[in-house]
Design a protein around this motif. Sequence first.
Motif, mmCIF file in Angstrom:
data_model
loop_
_atom_site.group_PDB
_atom_site.id
_atom_site.type_symbol
_atom_site.label_atom_id
_atom_site.label_comp_id
_atom_site.label_asym_id
_atom_site.label_seq_id
_atom_site.Cartn_x
_atom_site.Cartn_y
_atom_site.Cartn_z
ATOM 1 N N LYS A 142 0.794 -1.224 0.000
ATOM 2 C CA LYS A 142 0.000 0.000 0.000
ATOM 3 C C LYS A 142 0.829 1.279 0.000
ATOM 4 N N ALA A 143 2.088 1.204 0.410
ATOM 5 C CA ALA A 143 2.909 2.414 0.518
ATOM 6 C C ALA A 143 4.395 2.078 0.399
ATOM 7 N N VAL A 144 5.154 3.109 0.007
ATOM 8 C CA VAL A 144 6.617 3.028 0.027
ATOM 9 C C VAL A 144 7.032 3.723 1.319
ATOM 10 N N ILE A 145 7.768 3.019 2.162
ATOM 11 C CA ILE A 145 8.158 3.562 3.463
ATOM 12 C C ILE A 145 9.674 3.540 3.575
ATOM 13 N N ARG A 146 10.233 4.687 4.003
ATOM 14 C CA ARG A 146 11.674 4.769 4.223
ATOM 15 C C ARG A 146 11.914 5.044 5.704
ATOM 16 N N HIS A 147 12.720 4.203 6.320
ATOM 17 C CA HIS A 147 13.113 4.373 7.716
ATOM 18 C C HIS A 147 14.546 4.870 7.737
ATOM 19 N N LYS A 148 14.790 5.945 8.467
ATOM 20 C CA LYS A 148 16.147 6.463 8.622
ATOM 21 C C LYS A 148 16.431 6.578 10.109
ATOM 22 N N ARG A 149 17.489 5.901 10.520
ATOM 23 C CA ARG A 149 17.835 5.889 11.942
ATOM 24 C C ARG A 149 19.096 6.704 12.190
ATOM 25 N N SER A 150 19.136 7.321 13.345
ATOM 26 C CA SER A 150 20.348 7.976 13.811
ATOM 27 C C SER A 150 20.557 7.545 15.262
ATOM 28 N N TRP A 151 21.497 8.146 15.909
ATOM 29 C CA TRP A 151 21.818 7.728 17.277
ATOM 30 C C TRP A 151 20.632 7.856 18.228
ATOM 31 N N ASN A 205 17.233 9.100 17.273
ATOM 32 C CA ASN A 205 15.861 9.118 16.775
ATOM 33 C C ASN A 205 15.711 8.266 15.525
ATOM 34 N N LYS A 206 14.467 8.135 15.108
ATOM 35 C CA LYS A 206 14.135 7.371 13.911
ATOM 36 C C LYS A 206 13.164 8.214 13.098
ATOM 37 N N ASP A 207 13.462 8.387 11.818
ATOM 38 C CA ASP A 207 12.626 9.169 10.921
ATOM 39 C C ASP A 207 11.973 8.219 9.929
ATOM 40 N N GLU A 208 10.659 8.336 9.772
ATOM 41 C CA GLU A 208 9.934 7.470 8.858
ATOM 42 C C GLU A 208 9.142 8.347 7.893
ATOM 43 N N MET A 209 9.272 8.056 6.599
ATOM 44 C CA MET A 209 8.548 8.798 5.572
ATOM 45 C C MET A 209 7.854 7.787 4.669
ATOM 46 N N SER A 210 6.607 8.066 4.294
ATOM 47 C CA SER A 210 5.886 7.130 3.432
ATOM 48 C C SER A 210 5.141 7.878 2.341
#
Length: 81
Positions: A3-12, A14-19
Amino acid sequence: TDKAVIRHKRSWFNKDEMSISISKVASVHIKTGMIWPDILIESSGGSGPLASHGHRKADARHIRELIETAQGSLPDSEKLS
């Protein structure tokens, strides 16, 4: 997902999620460099593009194929005109 394209980006800390919904994906651009390709997924919904870096070339192509396959299986009412 289907249903969606999801990108997870992690750092020390936090975690950023974009869909982007599969039905809102306007284009998938793969820019191959010397080592790692970049993938730019543009949305027709007005939000900024989803960018992802550091994939192998075969993986980048596979991501594009998965998106195209998912878009092909959408009901006609959800497809971009």
